[in-house]
Write a protein that holds these residues in place. Structure first.
Motif, PDB file in Angstrom:
ATOM      1  N   SER A   1       0.831  -1.201   0.000  1.00 40.84           N
ATOM      2  CA  SER A   1       0.000   0.000   0.000  1.00 40.84           C
ATOM      3  C   SER A   1       0.866   1.252   0.000  1.00 40.84           C
ATOM      4  O   SER A   1       1.843   1.353   0.747  1.00 40.84           O
ATOM      5  CB  SER A   1      -0.913   0.017   1.228  1.00 40.84           C
TER       6      SER A   1
ATOM      7  N   THR B   1      -1.406  -1.059  -4.252  1.00 39.43           N
ATOM      8  CA  THR B   1      -2.463  -0.049  -4.238  1.00 39.43           C
ATOM      9  C   THR B   1      -1.848   1.328  -4.013  1.00 39.43           C
ATOM     10  O   THR B   1      -0.853   1.475  -3.303  1.00 39.43           O
ATOM     11  CB  THR B   1      -3.507  -0.319  -3.144  1.00 39.43           C
TER      12      THR B   1
ATOM     13  N   THR C   1      -3.230  -0.650  -8.581  1.00 39.06           N
ATOM     14  CA  THR C   1      -4.652  -0.396  -8.373  1.00 39.06           C
ATOM     15  C   THR C   1      -4.784   0.997  -7.780  1.00 39.06           C
ATOM     16  O   THR C   1      -4.346   1.249  -6.657  1.00 39.06           O
ATOM     17  CB  THR C   1      -5.272  -1.421  -7.403  1.00 39.06           C
ATOM     18  N   SER C   2      -5.345   1.921  -8.552  1.00 39.60           N
ATOM     19  CA  SER C   2      -5.534   3.283  -8.041  1.00 39.60           C
ATOM     20  C   SER C   2      -6.837   3.331  -7.253  1.00 39.60           C
ATOM     21  O   SER C   2      -7.867   2.822  -7.693  1.00 39.60           O
ATOM     22  CB  SER C   2      -5.541   4.297  -9.179  1.00 39.60           C
ATOM     23  N   VAL C   3      -6.779   3.953  -6.078  1.00 38.30           N
ATOM     24  CA  VAL C   3      -7.893   3.890  -5.133  1.00 38.30           C
ATOM     25  C   VAL C   3      -8.462   5.278  -4.865  1.00 38.30           C
ATOM     26  O   VAL C   3      -7.776   6.153  -4.326  1.00 38.30           O
ATOM     27  CB  VAL C   3      -7.454   3.238  -3.805  1.00 38.30           C
TER      28      VAL C   3
ATOM     29  N   SER D   1      -9.872   6.391 -11.134  1.00 39.91           N
ATOM     30  CA  SER D   1      -9.357   5.311 -10.311  1.00 39.91           C
ATOM     31  C   SER D   1      -9.872   3.942 -10.799  1.00 39.91           C
ATOM     32  O   SER D   1     -10.650   3.870 -11.746  1.00 39.91           O
ATOM     33  CB  SER D   1      -9.825   5.500  -8.868  1.00 39.91           C
TER      34      SER D   1
ATOM     35  N   ALA E   1      -6.455   3.520   0.395  1.00 39.92           N
ATOM     36  CA  ALA E   1      -5.437   2.659  -0.222  1.00 39.92           C
ATOM     37  C   ALA E   1      -5.070   1.448   0.643  1.00 39.92           C
ATOM     38  O   ALA E   1      -5.062   0.313   0.155  1.00 39.92           O
ATOM     39  CB  ALA E   1      -4.195   3.473  -0.574  1.00 39.92           C
TER      40      ALA E   1
ATOM     41  N   ILE F   1      -7.982  -1.135   0.710  1.00 40.85           N
ATOM     42  CA  ILE F   1      -8.082  -1.999  -0.476  1.00 40.85           C
ATOM     43  C   ILE F   1      -6.938  -3.005  -0.528  1.00 40.85           C
ATOM     44  O   ILE F   1      -7.142  -4.166  -0.903  1.00 40.85           O
ATOM     45  CB  ILE F   1      -8.126  -1.146  -1.753  1.00 40.85           C
ATOM     46  N   ALA F   2      -5.731  -2.608  -0.141  1.00 38.04           N
ATOM     47  CA  ALA F   2      -4.630  -3.571  -0.095  1.00 38.04           C
ATOM     48  C   ALA F   2      -4.964  -4.730   0.835  1.00 38.04           C
ATOM     49  O   ALA F   2      -4.660  -5.899   0.547  1.00 38.04           O
ATOM     50  CB  ALA F   2      -3.350  -2.876   0.365  1.00 38.04           C
TER      51      ALA F   2
ATOM     52  N   TYR G   1      -7.453  -7.178  -0.733  1.00 42.80           N
ATOM     53  CA  TYR G   1      -6.712  -8.097  -1.600  1.00 42.80           C
ATOM     54  C   TYR G   1      -6.103  -9.234  -0.777  1.00 42.80           C
ATOM     55  O   TYR G   1      -6.130 -10.403  -1.189  1.00 42.80           O
ATOM     56  CB  TYR G   1      -5.593  -7.367  -2.333  1.00 42.80           C
TER      57      TYR G   1
ATOM     58  N   ALA H   1      -4.478  -5.451 -10.373  1.00 47.53           N
ATOM     59  CA  ALA H   1      -5.312  -4.305 -10.738  1.00 47.53           C
ATOM     60  C   ALA H   1      -6.424  -4.714 -11.694  1.00 47.53           C
ATOM     61  O   ALA H   1      -7.468  -4.064 -11.771  1.00 47.53           O
ATOM     62  CB  ALA H   1      -4.456  -3.213 -11.382  1.00 47.53           C
TER      63      ALA H   1
END
Length: 449
Positions: free
Chosen positions: A243, A270, A290-292, A344, A379, A382-383, A386, A399
């Motif tokens: 992250s 992320t 992966t853009s958050v 995003s 961010a 979301i990490a 995952y 992503a």
């Protein structure tokens, strides 16, 4: 909103000097401080979003320097958002349940107890309660930040103890802090501004994936070169989830940064989309990450019990989004208005007025419990999702995963983060849009390859 001789001081940083400066520094993607808290046991969600909005509108928002020094050329200031008054969504909810009037947060106040969303709130909002209790064991989630937080381990212990989470310490092998070279003893200079960011990141990993191990990698400065080396070190030490809560203006150097620091197949990386409202930035624009984006998260009477909209506090404060000027479009992005990489991919809570509880005893925002927001919160969330979903395959780019199962996301369809010529770049709609991407987690299915 500017400090003499410093970059713009929202969560998004600005490179100093020419766009091609390779060592240009990046700022925290945004801490916002408000004030609210998750009880150890989830409570019913009864207060209306309208009531919450009316109270939050009373809050006074200002930019507050987190580092307190003028940066040298080529380095971004370390600054954060602070909500200095008003009430938060959590405080409204708790007051409504008690039939009482919510207390107003005093300017610059910290609290003896949390006043922001905590683990059970976040897990409930994103359908993760079962996964958070049973998944993530054996996984390592890395947090990349600049400078040292000398109290990171102790503050992490306080947060986890308060919420009844298992201990995560150096002694039991759950927590490890290293420099960008992997050293556990030769660490960067301590910095009270970045310490708040570090506490936020560590606490969000704990909230979402309490069974996972946490690796904190501290870059020696906030330059892209050093932060990028910290990302590489995190991967070399075995982290499959990394992250990054920082960002800066795009430049023609970004594609070289992509290949040097972010092209790690089999690793979910992320990156915060930024906090200065509409506009693209890097490394959120990297095609390998992966853009958050960020949302406003409030309780509601729906079956989900929660509702979300695009986070926008003002024309200069809100989630970032936009069409990259440099990075190529990844094959899995199919929107047609942007020929290059679109920001995003997904989103999660980021509005400081509906923010998350964080414990920090070293940061310049005041010691103790604070409520933070910004895409610095979304961010690491979301990490961690995952990580709950399991280890990505070695040749995959995680992503892409959310694009393969959009039904397992909460589609955010209201709000905007500014004005743009192509509507979905800055305005939420059904399906994909820039500010919230494909939506927010609804369990872990959208994050499994």
């Amino acid at each position: 909103m500017r400090t003499p001789n410093t970059p713009h001081i929202s969560g998004r940083s600005r490179r100093i000097g020419t766009a091609a400066t390779a060592t240009a520094a990046l700022l925290l993607a945004g801490l916002g401080i408000a004030a609210h808290a998750d009880a150890a046991t989830p409570t019913p969600h009864k207060v209306s979003a309208k009531t919450v909005a009316a109270q939050v509108a009373k809050a006074h928002v200002q930019y507050e320097s987190a580092c307190g020094t003028t940066p040298k050329k080529g380095y971004a200031a370390c600054n954060a958002l602070r909500v200095t008054g008003g009430t938060t969504a959590y405080m409204e909810k708790q007051a409504a349940l008690k039939g009482a009037t919510p207390k107003t947060v005093k300017p610059n106040a910290t609290s003896a107890t949390p006043t922001g969303y905590g683990p059970s709130d976040l897990q409930d909002a994103y359908g993760l309660t079962a996964a958070s209790s049973s998944n993530g064991s054996g996984e390592t989630i890395a947090i990349v930040d600049a400078y040292d937080d000398p109290n990171a381990a102790a503050d992490l212990a306080t947060y986890r103890s308060y919420y009844g989470l298992s201990a995560c310490t150096v002694a039991n092998g759950c927590f490890k802090k290293v420099s960008q070279t992997g050293s556990t003893t030769s660490l960067p200079t301590a910095d009270s501004g970045w310490a708040g960011e570090i506490s936020l990141d560590l606490d969000m990993v704990s909230a979402i994936a309490p069974n996972a191990k946490i690796l904190l990698v501290e870059a020696s400065s906030s330059s892209m070169a050093n932060l990028g080396k910290a990302v590489n070190e995190a991967v070399s030490l075995g982290a499959k989830f990394v992250s990054n809560s920082y960002g800066g203006s795009e430049s023609s150097s970004d594609t070289s940064y992509d290949s040097s620091y972010f092209n790690h197949p089999g690793v979910a990386i992320t990156v915060s989309a930024g906090d200065e409202a509409y506009g693209a930035e890097y490394p959120a624009g990297s095609k390998y990450v992966t853009s958050v984006g960020g949302t406003k998260l409030s309780t509601s009477s729906t079956s989900r019990g929660w509702t979300e909209s695009v986070w926008k506090t003002s024309s200069t404060e809100g989630t970032g989004s936009g069409c990259s000027a440099y990075d190529a479009k990844p094959s899995w992005q199919t929107d047609t208005g942007c020929t290059k990489r679109m920001i995003s991919d997904v989103s999660a809570v980021a509005d400081p007025a509906t923010g998350v509880s964080v414990y920090d005893s070293y940061g310049s925002d005041g010691t103790g419990w604070n409520t933070y927001g910004g895409t610095s919160a979304s961010a690491p969330i979301i990490a961690s999702v995952y990580a709950l979903a399991g280890t990505p395959s070695s040749s995959s780019y995680p992503a892409q995963f959310p694009y393969e199962d959009t039904s397992a996301l909460n589609d955010v369809t209201s709000g905007n983060n500014g004005t743009c010529t192509t509507s979905y770049f800055c305005t939420a709609k059904s399906g994909y849009d820039g500010p919230t991407g494909l939506g927010t987690p609804q369990g872990t299915d959208a994050f499994t390859g």
